[in-house]
Design a protein around this motif. Sequence first.
Motif, PDB file in Angstrom:
ATOM      1  N   ALA A   1      -1.055   0.349   0.274  1.00 32.17           N
ATOM      2  CA  ALA A   1      -0.020   0.211  -0.749  1.00 32.17           C
ATOM      3  C   ALA A   1       1.105   1.183  -0.442  1.00 32.17           C
ATOM      4  N   SER A   2       2.298   0.863  -0.902  1.00 33.51           N
ATOM      5  CA  SER A   2       3.420   1.781  -0.780  1.00 33.51           C
ATOM      6  C   SER A   2       3.375   2.829  -1.881  1.00 33.51           C
TER       7      SER A   2
ATOM      8  N   PRO B   1       2.749   9.121   5.340  1.00 31.86           N
ATOM      9  CA  PRO B   1       4.152   8.980   4.909  1.00 31.86           C
ATOM     10  C   PRO B   1       5.047   8.318   5.941  1.00 31.86           C
ATOM     11  N   ASP B   2       4.598   8.212   7.181  1.00 28.47           N
ATOM     12  CA  ASP B   2       5.437   7.654   8.242  1.00 28.47           C
ATOM     13  C   ASP B   2       5.262   6.144   8.430  1.00 28.47           C
TER      14      ASP B   2
ATOM     15  N   VAL C   1      -7.930  11.518   7.625  1.00 29.60           N
ATOM     16  CA  VAL C   1      -6.779  12.386   7.381  1.00 29.60           C
ATOM     17  C   VAL C   1      -5.646  11.925   8.295  1.00 29.60           C
ATOM     18  N   TYR C   2      -4.408  12.190   7.866  1.00 29.52           N
ATOM     19  CA  TYR C   2      -3.234  11.923   8.695  1.00 29.52           C
ATOM     20  C   TYR C   2      -2.518  13.239   8.930  1.00 29.52           C
ATOM     21  N   LYS C   3      -2.359  13.599  10.209  1.00 31.92           N
ATOM     22  CA  LYS C   3      -1.717  14.873  10.543  1.00 31.92           C
ATOM     23  C   LYS C   3      -1.039  14.772  11.901  1.00 31.92           C
TER      24      LYS C   3
ATOM     25  N   ASP D   1      -0.853   4.802  15.938  1.00 33.21           N
ATOM     26  CA  ASP D   1       0.080   3.783  15.443  1.00 33.21           C
ATOM     27  C   ASP D   1      -0.304   3.321  14.035  1.00 33.21           C
ATOM     28  N   HIS D   2      -0.729   4.264  13.221  1.00 34.25           N
ATOM     29  CA  HIS D   2      -0.991   4.038  11.795  1.00 34.25           C
ATOM     30  C   HIS D   2      -2.134   3.063  11.538  1.00 34.25           C
TER      31      HIS D   2
END
Length: 208
Positions: free
Chosen positions: A69-70, A31-32, A121-123, A151-152
């Motif tokens: 994608a957004s 989400p960031d 995963v993103y955490k 950095d994503h």
Amino acid sequence: MTAAGPLAPDGKTILRSGAWRTETSALVHDPDDHGKEWKLFAYKYFWASNPQENMSVARRYGVIVYRYASDPAGDWSTEQWLFSPAEGYPPPPYQQTVLLHLNRLDPALRDVVTYARPSAVYKDGVLTMTLSAYTDGDIVPDRIIMIASRDHGNSWRYVGTVLQQSDMTVMNSTGHLQGATLLEQDGHVYLAAMPGNALKRGLGTFIF
């Protein structure tokens, strides 16, 4: 579907007939990262029509691909060839399309010839990914490695090996390590590992 095979290193000759396959996809919500909140990773490889060539060609022409994608229901980016083990995987003219050769991240990865089965995963601001790592001649992964990005996904670092074949014996399993997946539930991240053997690819799941 059978199609013309990949180009040989001369950039002109059609190497073999077969089909490009994509499997073991991993969808993660970041989400960031504005405009790239949804990230999709997958293992892509060329499967030759000649059964005797299947595994060697797949190992040589295997990459981890990436799209973003957004909105998952909206338009997705074009496919990027994100990871391969090293130069020559895949051979020219394809290798220049790969954004990062993972074996450069750490000397411990120098014997890896294929990365497959991405899971992410993103955490807490960190994008973490596990990959099945194969050495030459392996039909099952030699180990499960972990990489991470703060950095994503623009840059990555090698975290280490989280599981290897020898761990199956320690866990009283008579099978081989087939792969692993990252999961998140109630704010906690888990690793689900699957053993298998020559008769059955799946013999249950270990959760870490």
